[in-house]
Design a protein around this motif. Structure first.
Motif, mmCIF file in Angstrom:
data_model
loop_
_atom_site.group_PDB
_atom_site.id
_atom_site.type_symbol
_atom_site.label_atom_id
_atom_site.label_comp_id
_atom_site.label_asym_id
_atom_site.label_seq_id
_atom_site.Cartn_x
_atom_site.Cartn_y
_atom_site.Cartn_z
ATOM 1 N N TYR A 139 3.140 0.539 -4.024
ATOM 2 C CA TYR A 139 4.104 1.625 -3.943
ATOM 3 C C TYR A 139 5.270 1.406 -4.894
ATOM 4 O O TYR A 139 5.926 0.361 -4.848
ATOM 5 C CB TYR A 139 4.638 1.759 -2.513
ATOM 6 N N ASN A 140 5.505 2.386 -5.767
ATOM 7 C CA ASN A 140 6.695 2.435 -6.614
ATOM 8 C C ASN A 140 6.746 1.304 -7.640
ATOM 9 O O ASN A 140 7.817 0.879 -8.050
ATOM 10 C CB ASN A 140 7.961 2.419 -5.733
ATOM 11 N N ASN A 164 -10.931 0.590 -2.827
ATOM 12 C CA ASN A 164 -10.256 1.052 -1.611
ATOM 13 C C ASN A 164 -8.763 0.731 -1.591
ATOM 14 O O ASN A 164 -8.196 0.427 -0.538
ATOM 15 C CB ASN A 164 -10.937 0.481 -0.366
ATOM 16 N N ASN A 165 -8.121 0.783 -2.739
ATOM 17 C CA ASN A 165 -6.679 0.585 -2.850
ATOM 18 C C ASN A 165 -6.003 1.928 -3.042
ATOM 19 O O ASN A 165 -6.632 2.896 -3.446
ATOM 20 C CB ASN A 165 -6.350 -0.321 -4.046
ATOM 21 N N ILE A 166 -4.704 1.963 -2.798
ATOM 22 C CA ILE A 166 -3.948 3.187 -3.057
ATOM 23 C C ILE A 166 -2.692 2.840 -3.841
ATOM 24 O O ILE A 166 -1.967 1.915 -3.498
ATOM 25 C CB ILE A 166 -3.622 3.954 -1.758
ATOM 26 N N ILE A 171 3.258 3.462 -11.939
ATOM 27 C CA ILE A 171 3.036 3.853 -13.328
ATOM 28 C C ILE A 171 2.160 2.824 -14.027
ATOM 29 O O ILE A 171 2.269 1.631 -13.775
ATOM 30 C CB ILE A 171 4.391 3.983 -14.055
ATOM 31 N N ASN A 172 1.348 3.286 -14.951
ATOM 32 C CA ASN A 172 0.483 2.463 -15.785
ATOM 33 C C ASN A 172 -0.459 1.633 -14.924
ATOM 34 O O ASN A 172 -0.341 0.428 -14.819
ATOM 35 C CB ASN A 172 1.295 1.579 -16.741
ATOM 36 N N THR A 173 -1.379 2.323 -14.304
ATOM 37 C CA THR A 173 -2.341 1.686 -13.408
ATOM 38 C C THR A 173 -3.644 1.329 -14.121
ATOM 39 O O THR A 173 -4.701 1.320 -13.503
ATOM 40 C CB THR A 173 -2.643 2.605 -12.210
ATOM 41 N N GLY A 187 -1.458 8.577 -6.552
ATOM 42 C CA GLY A 187 -0.707 9.778 -6.249
ATOM 43 C C GLY A 187 0.789 9.546 -6.256
ATOM 44 O O GLY A 187 1.276 8.466 -6.578
ATOM 45 N N THR A 188 1.518 10.601 -5.905
ATOM 46 C CA THR A 188 2.970 10.532 -5.841
ATOM 47 C C THR A 188 3.430 11.091 -4.509
ATOM 48 O O THR A 188 2.710 11.822 -3.827
ATOM 49 C CB THR A 188 3.627 11.339 -6.976
#
Length: 194
Positions: A139-140, A164-166, A171-173, A187-188
């Motif tokens: 996250y973030n 299975n990650n979120i 940014i820049n994944t 997502g955002t």
């Protein structure tokens, strides 16, 4: 290195377990594992690993020379506000069997706390095999070019799985050195809700 955290440097191939600890406010590596085959790090909080002025080197966890019979498990941990080469870094050697599962990686200040290589990264000639990065929440993480992905070198993938990650508000994944990128979400959301 200036080891400010916990330094496990053993030629005895120790078995190490770290659970329910709060490791925080360090300027270099928080947990350093060298020559340790069986490592379990579960249910910990690793927080506020900040850089020394002008030197962003360091990470929450460094793994070095664990060998082909290693069994490292990093699960149910919370990594918050980590800045450095990566949050978890596998260094300079072929190493096997890493289970990085069900962790939370997050920051409330991505401009200050970021990864210069990737969230899970390798350095030097590292070519890890059998890396399982599964069920994590990111996250973030990431500000501009700073990476929130999994980068396990440029060599051919070696049974490495990112599944299975979120990734939320990250940014820049980009990912490299992995065999399978299955069932990941990106997502955002409103940055004021945690």
């Amino acid at each position: 290195f200036n080891f400010v955290g916990i330094n496990f440097n053993s030629s005895a191939q120790d078995t190490i377990e770290i659970t329910y600890c709060y490791i925080h406010d360090l300027t270099q590596v928080q947990l350093y594992f060298k020559n340790n085959q069986v490592v379990t790090v579960k249910h910990n909080v690793l927080a506020d690993r900040a850089y020394t002025a002008g030197n962003p080197h360091g990470e929450a966890i460094t793994i070095w020379l664990s060998g082909n019979n290693a069994r490292h498990t990093y699960a149910y941990n919370k990594f918050e506000n980590i800045q450095g080469t990566g949050t978890i870094v596998i260094q300079d050697a072929t190493q096997k069997y890493f289970y990085i599962c069900d962790n939370i990686f997050w920051t409330d200040d991505p401009a200050t706390y970021y990864n210069t290589n990737a969230l899970l990264a390798t350095t030097g000639a590292a070519a890890p095999e059998y890396v399982y990065f599964i069920g994590n929440t990111i996250y973030n993480i990431g500000d501009g070019a700073n990476r929130s992905g999994v980068r396990l070198g440029t060599a051919s993938p070696n049974n490495n799985y990112v599944q299975n990650n979120i990734w939320i508000n990250s940014i820049n994944t980009s990912h490299s050195g992995v065999d399978s990128l299955a069932n990941n979400g990106y997502g955002t959301t409103d940055s004021t809700s945690h």
